[in-house]
Design an enzyme around this catalytic site. Structure first.
Site, PDB file in Angstrom:
ATOM      1  N   GLU A  95      -8.226  -5.401   5.674  1.00  0.00           N
ATOM      2  CA  GLU A  95      -7.242  -5.386   3.741  1.00  0.00           C
ATOM      3  C   GLU A  95      -7.215  -5.495   3.339  1.00  0.00           C
ATOM      4  O   GLU A  95      -7.211  -6.315   2.230  1.00  0.00           O
ATOM      5  CB  GLU A  95      -8.281  -3.158   4.137  1.00  0.00           C
ATOM      6  N   ASN A 139       0.585  -1.308  -0.095  1.00  0.00           N
ATOM      7  CA  ASN A 139      -0.096   0.491  -0.232  1.00  0.00           C
ATOM      8  C   ASN A 139       0.771   0.892   0.093  1.00  0.00           C
ATOM      9  O   ASN A 139       1.169   1.428   0.782  1.00  0.00           O
ATOM     10  CB  ASN A 139      -0.515   0.062   1.318  1.00  0.00           C
ATOM     11  N   ARG A 179      -2.427  -1.814  -3.595  1.00  0.00           N
ATOM     12  CA  ARG A 179      -3.667  -1.257  -2.781  1.00  0.00           C
ATOM     13  C   ARG A 179      -3.879  -0.361  -3.837  1.00  0.00           C
ATOM     14  O   ARG A 179      -2.779   0.548  -4.352  1.00  0.00           O
ATOM     15  CB  ARG A 179      -4.099  -0.929  -1.398  1.00  0.00           C
ATOM     16  N   ARG A 183     -12.675  15.797   6.795  1.00  0.00           N
ATOM     17  CA  ARG A 183     -13.907  17.054   4.932  1.00  0.00           C
ATOM     18  C   ARG A 183     -15.133  16.219   5.499  1.00  0.00           C
ATOM     19  O   ARG A 183     -15.654  16.158   6.181  1.00  0.00           O
ATOM     20  CB  ARG A 183     -13.226  15.146   4.763  1.00  0.00           C
ATOM     21  N   HIS A 218     -13.375   2.195  -0.054  1.00  0.00           N
ATOM     22  CA  HIS A 218     -13.234   1.671   1.094  1.00  0.00           C
ATOM     23  C   HIS A 218     -14.063   0.124   0.365  1.00  0.00           C
ATOM     24  O   HIS A 218     -13.953  -1.092   1.867  1.00  0.00           O
ATOM     25  CB  HIS A 218     -13.766   1.833   2.193  1.00  0.00           C
TER      26      HIS A 218
END
Ligand code: ADP
Length: 406
Positions: free
Chosen positions: A394, A12, A95, A246, A185
């Site tokens: 993940e 990642n 990823r 955010r 996600h």
């Protein structure tokens, strides 16, 4: 080598970081993991774990190629190494955040694929995708014979129907520019919804699940019969509920109004919405939920407001998605906040009795409300809708998808 006999390296890559795990697919155990930080910046460091101990490598890493070389060195190190040579790595799963409409599923890296990734998708995720491509190129240089797969955060959302992913803009503009909802996600939503089905002893096809991935970035997904039918993030991860920094969903006209008032350019405004808003902007205290909870306990009203807004907006998606699916069997909480912040889970689930949710407050606060690393049921035994805490994984999904592809 068959998929299940393989050791898979999951990578990642961020712009200045590179996290990895080496997973043995025979038993899905993590053999080694770690991360390089400050790549291309002074003071770069690799923190690596393996063989039950940790080693810190302080070494100059001017680029990702040097970083991946150091990772391979750590994986074969005398002290913490877990393999004898890099030939034991059957494949690498990378990823990738954004796929646009160019990739619908996990894809084997070829020169063509890499070209498409670089030429078409960078503008969709300017912070993330270039870093991922740099990671892929670095690994290809260091391990030229090892197959590589791209595993996209957005793939699980590829099953959304057109009516769910389209914005109400001119259809020709959608076609010309690919402006639509892609979601994020996906690997996490896929993992926890499948785990929920297993836990409940049902087939995914039999279940209507809302998965709440609540972390620094948060997204909520409607999983009907094992497939994503809608999700809260949009064209980029800025959409949906308000997050750490955010804003989440906001009227586009308000964005233009704010830009004018604050004298910001387009990209400065988007940067503001990504980095200066969310619960950090509302509370004026922090983007971290631990700080917000501490603030609330000290009577800080804006921390309470930020927490209330977060739970309210999450609940709004849960309700909307129950309506979209025409029913609800299970709500799943996962990621940093979902797994560790009991007040958020309680606030989301309170008032959903009309949907058949009977919350078990006591179970929600077991272990101080923090996940114990297993699946925990936090609804009452006779609750029609099961509420579960499921730790996400993940990396394992990326490794599984890579193994399956090969
Ligand atoms: P990401 O992977 O998107 O960076 P995480 O899933 O790690 O984010 O979530 C980060 C959020 O989870 C932070 O707001 C943090 O407060 C919260 N969190 C993480 N761990 C804990 C914990 N042990 N207790 C309480 N909150 C936690």
């Amino acid at each position: 080598m068959k998929g299940e006999e393989m050791k898979i390296l999951v990578v990642n890559a961020g712009s200045s970081s590179l996290k990895y795990q080496l997973i043995d697919m025979e038993n899905e155990k993590v053999l080694a993991k770690g991360g390089c930080e400050r790549i291309g910046i002074d003071g770069s460091v690799l923190k690596a774990k393996g063989n039950g101990s940790e080693k810190i490598y302080e070494k100059d890493m001017p680029n990702h190629k040097v970083a991946i070389e150091l990772v391979l060195h750590a994986l074969t190190d005398d002290a913490i190494g877990v393999i004898k040579s890099m030939d034991e790595i059957g494949a690498v799963g990378h990823r990738v955040v954004a796929s646009g409409e160019y990739f619908k599923k996990t894809t084997l890296v070829t020169p063509e694929v890499l070209k498409t990734l670089e030429e078409k998708t960078f503008e969709l995720a300017p912070l993330h995708n270039p870093a991922a491509a740099t990671g892929v190129r670095a690994c290809m240089e260091v391990m030229p014979k090892t197959p590589m797969a791209l595993v996209f955060d957005s793939s699980f959302h590829a099953t959304m129907p057109e009516k769910a992913y389209l914005y109400g803009i001119n259809y020709d503009d959608y076609k010309a520019y690919g402006v639509r909802k892609y979601g994020a996600h996906g690997t996490s939503h896929k993992f926890v919804s499948a785990e929920a089905a297993k836990y409940l002893g049902k087939k995914p096809e039999q279940l209507k699940i809302v998965t709440c991935h609540l972390g620094n970035g948060s997204s909520i997904t409607a999983v009907d019969g094992g497939k994503c039918v809608d999700t809260s993030m949009g064209f980029t991860p800025l959409a949906g509920v308000l997050m750490g920094t955010r804003s989440g969903d906001i009227d586009a006209s308000a964005v233009e109004f704010l830009a004018r008032k604050k004298g910001l350019t387009h990209s400065e405004t988007v940067n503001y919405l990504n980095k200066k808003c969310g619960v950090a902007g509302i509370s004026g205290v922090s983007s971290d939920f631990r700080d917000l909870i501490a603030g609330q306990e000290q009577g800080n009203e804006r921390c309470t407001l930020a927490l209330d807004m977060f739970a309210y907006q999450t609940k709004r998606f849960v309700g909307a998605y129950a309506a979209v699916m025409g029913g609800l069997d299970c709500i799943v909480f996962t990621a940093g906040i979902g797994e560790n912040t009991p007040t958020v889970r309680e606030d989301v689930c309170t008032g959903l009795e009309f949907l058949g949710v009977k919350f078990n407050r006591e179970a929600n606060y077991v272990n101080g409300g923090k996940s114990d690393g297993t699946i925990q049921e936090i609804s009452a035994k006779d609750s029609k809708v099961k509420v579960l805490i499921i730790p996400t994984n993940e990396e394992l999904v990326i490794a599984r998808e890579t193994a399956e592809l090969l």
